[in-house]
Design an enzyme around this catalytic site. Structure first.
Site, PDB file in Angstrom:
ATOM      1  N   GLY A 292       6.949   5.081   9.614  1.00  0.00           N
ATOM      2  CA  GLY A 292       6.305   4.280   8.247  1.00  0.00           C
ATOM      3  C   GLY A 292       6.622   4.937   7.141  1.00  0.00           C
ATOM      4  O   GLY A 292       7.051   6.091   7.115  1.00  0.00           O
TER       5      GLY A 292
ATOM      6  N   ASP B 155      -6.230  -2.163  -1.916  1.00  0.00           N
ATOM      7  CA  ASP B 155      -4.931  -2.704  -1.285  1.00  0.00           C
ATOM      8  C   ASP B 155      -5.211  -3.083   0.109  1.00  0.00           C
ATOM      9  O   ASP B 155      -4.364  -2.372   1.041  1.00  0.00           O
ATOM     10  CB  ASP B 155      -4.059  -1.140  -1.438  1.00  0.00           C
ATOM     11  CG  ASP B 155      -2.450  -1.472  -1.111  1.00  0.00           C
ATOM     12  OD1 ASP B 155      -2.265  -2.623  -1.549  1.00  0.00           O
ATOM     13  OD2 ASP B 155      -1.804  -0.609  -0.800  1.00  0.00           O
TER      14      ASP B 155
END
Length: 637
Positions: A319, A436
């Site tokens: 990632g 977020d």
């Protein structure tokens, strides 16, 4: 400073060439065709020359001597005035000499608006914002009225021998989106030698600045600064050497006594030598393990992490985000971990590292990702987490080769994420706002248990209060009220989670520029379809035939409430969690009894519309009363 000027360009934007015979000062104005670098986004507009007025406002006596009315009677405007992309600008480029500064005069006249206060736009010169939200109405007090602005661009801001002039819409909530430009004048300014033709006089004598003396001054200043810094560093190292601990050699590194951070950590470890958490690993062969003074997170040496990731091999990357790359690591005992290493060029860097370390050091919850340890050795910023083998939730919704998740499994994952966020909002002495929330920050372990991750933007506030802060988050998930007011509350997370819910239901990106404009933003399109009763047509085709209607209705209703424009109208995370549990139980019940699924041909508003906080019809109440007898008194943790 006085400068001589030499005209390089006069451009009649959107109109034909103007010859000296028709100009008020016998000037020539070129057409803009060869300078317009984005003609496909431009549209020319023209009006009668007689309709142009010259302003006498603000003490400025503007006359046709500035520019003839034929310049102001034509312009270029945006072809698509409903464009969504804020970086769509009308653009013109002219070639210039890099060694000179330039005066740029831009001519404006609003001949496209039907009334005042409709037109606002930004002006950029070589990417530098010259004017923000220019309002011609406030300058001229009337439409079709001439106006101009002067800009000076220094030679240091000119690259590749060109000047780029742009106008485009501002980031404001406006009913119309447009920008215009009528004319451009570019004039070269004399240099420091008062010359328009280099630094040499007609007899060949150099009259420019003394470059050698300037360079020597700069070298002397930089050398002196470096000498002072070196002396201070030597003094600090000498003091640290005098105060070094007796067992400094055991750490195998000078940093244990030179760097203050490691010195404090070593001291902290020494105070715990008699506890069960010995600083020396039982299986490490004398290798020291440091513990964070913030909690029980293990301190890893950077060399350990290099071994765990095969020296941060790109093949181990699982990632990547704003903070840096995430690697799959294998510790010496065979444990798989996720290792997030801060990027040297990261714009978020140390602040996110400290925020996430401090947040996760204080919190433990089944639905929050667990922090195992960290490393801040050798200016590195590395965080080590439990490895989530099934990756981010989004990968199981779209854009990958994973088998589609069932509706029941999606509900269970949403419930897990909601429990994690509910704990953040209510489970600590201070409420923590994630800031977020999105499907890529909801990770799944080997059993598909959801865990909220990435706390680099998180903010702690007093419960149910608000705090003014710079707007941060992810496009498509960002709370519009937070964006407008810069006031952060728990309800900002609620909005983002509402977007997540419909991303789960519809299995499509939250922002998709390839779709028609009204469908590009998932949240806006969902609300529009819900109001007209067509939301069921957006359900992921992989689950539409298995989803129970009552489960879907409870889910969609609470999701729509999360997307309310004003935070005060949104539910709490506890309310969201209750309704998701309700939807899950209805879905489970439908697999045991004959309960109708969604009828694709039926408009949602043709059915009984139950209240959000419970099912009111007798049939629904009877079928679920037993199932929800334990849920009536549900309270979030």
């Amino acid at each position: 400073m006085k400068s001589a000027l030499q005209v390089s360009y006069r451009i009649n934007v959107g109109g034909p060439t103007i010859t000296p015979e028709v100009d008020t000062l016998s000037r020539t104005w070129e057409t803009d065709g060869s300078y317009n670098i984005f003609p496909q986004g431009s549209m020319s507009v023209s009006v009668s020359n007689k309709s142009i007025k010259y302003s006498q406002e603000n003490g400025v006596n503007l006359t046709p001597l500035i520019a003839p009315n034929s310049v102001y009677a034509t312009c270029v405007q945006m072809k698509d005035t409903e464009v969504m992309q804020p970086k769509f600008n009308l653009s013109w480029m002219v070639n210039v000499e890099e060694s000179y500064s330039y005066l740029i005069r831009l001519h404006f006249c609003d001949i496209v608006s039907t009334s005042l206060d409709q037109l606002y736009f930004n002006v950029y010169i070589n990417g530098i914002e010259g004017v923000e939200a220019l309002d011609l109405s406030s300058q001229t007090k009337a439409l079709s009225t001439a106006f101009y602005m002067d800009f000076v661009i220094d030679s240091s801001n000119i690259t590749n021998g060109s000047i780029l002039i742009q106008v485009g819409p501002p980031n404001l909530q406006l009913s119309t989106t447009n920008a215009i430009l009528n004319g451009i004048e570019v004039m070269k300014m004399s240099n420091s030698a008062n010359s328009l033709d280099g630094f040499f006089s007609v007899d060949g004598e150099y009259i420019g600045p003394n470059v050698t003396s300037k360079v020597m001054k700069i070298i002397a200043i930089v050398g002196l600064a470096l000498a002072v810094i070196a002396f201070l560093l030597l003094a600090i190292m000498y003091i640290r050497w005098l105060r070094r601990p007796l067992d400094w050699e055991e750490s195998r590194s000078l940093s244990s006594w030179i760097l203050p951070l490691h010195s404090r950590r070593k001291k902290s470890c020494n105070t715990n030598l008699n506890t069960s958490d010995s600083p020396k690993s039982k299986n490490g062969g004398g290798h020291f393990v440091h513990y964070s003074p913030r909690g029980q997170e293990k301190f890893f040496h950077f060399a350990e992490l290099q071994r765990a990731t095969n020296n941060f091999d790109d093949k181990r990357v699982i990632g990547e985000g704003g903070f840096g790359k995430v690697y799959l690591g294998i510790l010496e005992d065979g444990t798989n971990v996720a290792i997030k290493r801060g990027s040297g060029g990261s714009g978020q860097g140390m602040n996110e590292f400290i925020t996430e370390l401090s947040m996760l050091s204080k919190m433990r919850h089944r639905h929050l990702v667990s922090l195992i340890g960290y490393c801040d050795e050798n200016s590195e910023m590395v965080l080590i987490y439990d490895y989530m083998s099934n990756g981010p939730f989004r990968s199981h919704l779209y854009g990958s080769n994973f088998s589609p998740l069932s509706w029941q499994k999606r509900l269970e994952i949403c419930i897990g994420a909601a429990r994690g966020l509910h704990y953040l909002h209510t489970g600590a002495s201070q409420s923590i706002i994630h800031r977020d929330v999105k499907t890529t920050n909801i990770l799944l372990d080997e059993n598909y248990v959801a865990k909220v991750s990435d706390f680099g933007l998180s903010k702690a506030i007093q419960d149910k209060s608000q705090v003014s802060t710079a707007v941060k988050g992810s496009f498509g998930y960002l709370d519009p009220e937070y964006f407008r007011s810069q006031q952060l509350t728990q309800k900002s997370d609620i909005y983002s989670f509402g977007v997540v819910l419909f991303e789960v239901l519809c299995a499509r990106p939250v922002v998709c520029p390839t779709l028609p404009m009204e469908q590009a933003n998932l949240a806006d399109w969902v609300l529009q379809q819900y109001r007209i009763g067509n939301l069921h047509k957006m359900i992921d085709k992989n689950i539409v035939d298995t989803i129970n209607h009552e489960s879907y209705k409870i889910f969609s209703q609470i999701g729509v409430k999360c997307l309310a424009d004003h935070g005060v109208d949104r539910p709490s995370m506890g309310d969201v969690l209750w309704h998701l549990e309700h939807a899950l139980q209805l879905q489970i019940a439908s697999s045991h009894v004959d309960i109708p699924l969604i009828d694709q041909s039926t408009n949602e508003y043709e059915r009984n519309d139950d209240h959000l906080h419970g099912v009111t019809s007798d049939e629904s109440a009877n079928s679920s009363s037993i199932l929800f007898s334990q849920m009536v008194n549900f309270q979030g943790r």
